[in-house]
Design an enzyme around this catalytic site. Structure first.
Site, PDB file in Angstrom:
ATOM      1  N   PRO A  65       0.515  -1.599  -0.534  1.00 21.64           N
ATOM      2  CG  PRO A  65      -0.122  -1.231   2.430  1.00 21.64           C
ATOM      3  CD  PRO A  65       0.847  -1.965   1.320  1.00 21.64           C
ATOM      4  CG  HIS A  66       1.437   2.915  -2.928  1.00 19.71           C
ATOM      5  ND1 HIS A  66       1.695   1.559  -3.566  1.00 19.71           N
ATOM      6  CD2 HIS A  66       0.853   3.423  -3.755  1.00 19.71           C
ATOM      7  CE1 HIS A  66       1.355   1.739  -4.559  1.00 19.71           C
ATOM      8  NE2 HIS A  66       0.676   2.624  -5.328  1.00 19.71           N
TER       9      HIS A  66
END
Length: 154
Positions: A65-66
């Site tokens: 995730p980012h």
């Protein structure tokens, strides 16, 4: 750029689990808040916004995730290992137990992309994923990622 450049020693958390994807991302946001000094709600919103565009579950039980968020001075990483994998809508439909989250400044497009590529390259290696799952402590995970990232630097 190596994972060691992105990952502070206190940015690794071993967690008992989360009932679902949103709660797992909330754990990531909480660790980021503590380590990076960012607002957990804003961080979670950024992660959820990115997930709405498409899952960051890349396969083999791994998610990256980012988000770009205000208050981050450079690309930084947070690692959360879950004891119980969660359904994450991953590319291979397997549940996720390893999350290496990246947080970047709002204007860090090139650095953000290089960091994503670097983390993905390291986590594609089955022996690293196995070692991360077997590590007994957060410190061991930190050492493993910084050591492996340095030894596989391109």
């Amino acid at each position: 750029m190596t994972i060691g450049d992105l990952l502070d020693p206190g940015a690794v958390a071993l967690r008992a689990g989360a009932p679902g994807k949103r709660q797992a991302l909330s754990l990531v946001a909480d660790v980021a808040s503590r380590v990076l000094g960012v607002d957990p709600d804003t961080t979670l919103d950024g992660l959820l916004e990115r997930e709405a565009a498409g899952s960051t579950g890349v396969g083999d039980g791994v998610a990256i995730p980012h988000a770009r968020i205000e208050g981050v001075d450079r690309v930084r990483a947070v690692v959360v290992r879950l004891d119980t994998p969660v359904i994450f809508d991953a590319l291979d439909d397997k549940p996720v137990d390893l999350m290496v989250a990246l947080f970047a400044p709002l204007d860090a497009s090139a650095q953000h992309l290089r960091a994503l590529a670097r983390v993905a390259r390291v986590l594609r290696q089955p022996e690293i994923r196995s070692a991360l799952r077997q590590a007994k402590s957060a410190d061991a995970i930190h050492v493993l990622l910084t050591h492996e990232a340095a030894s596989t630097a391109a």
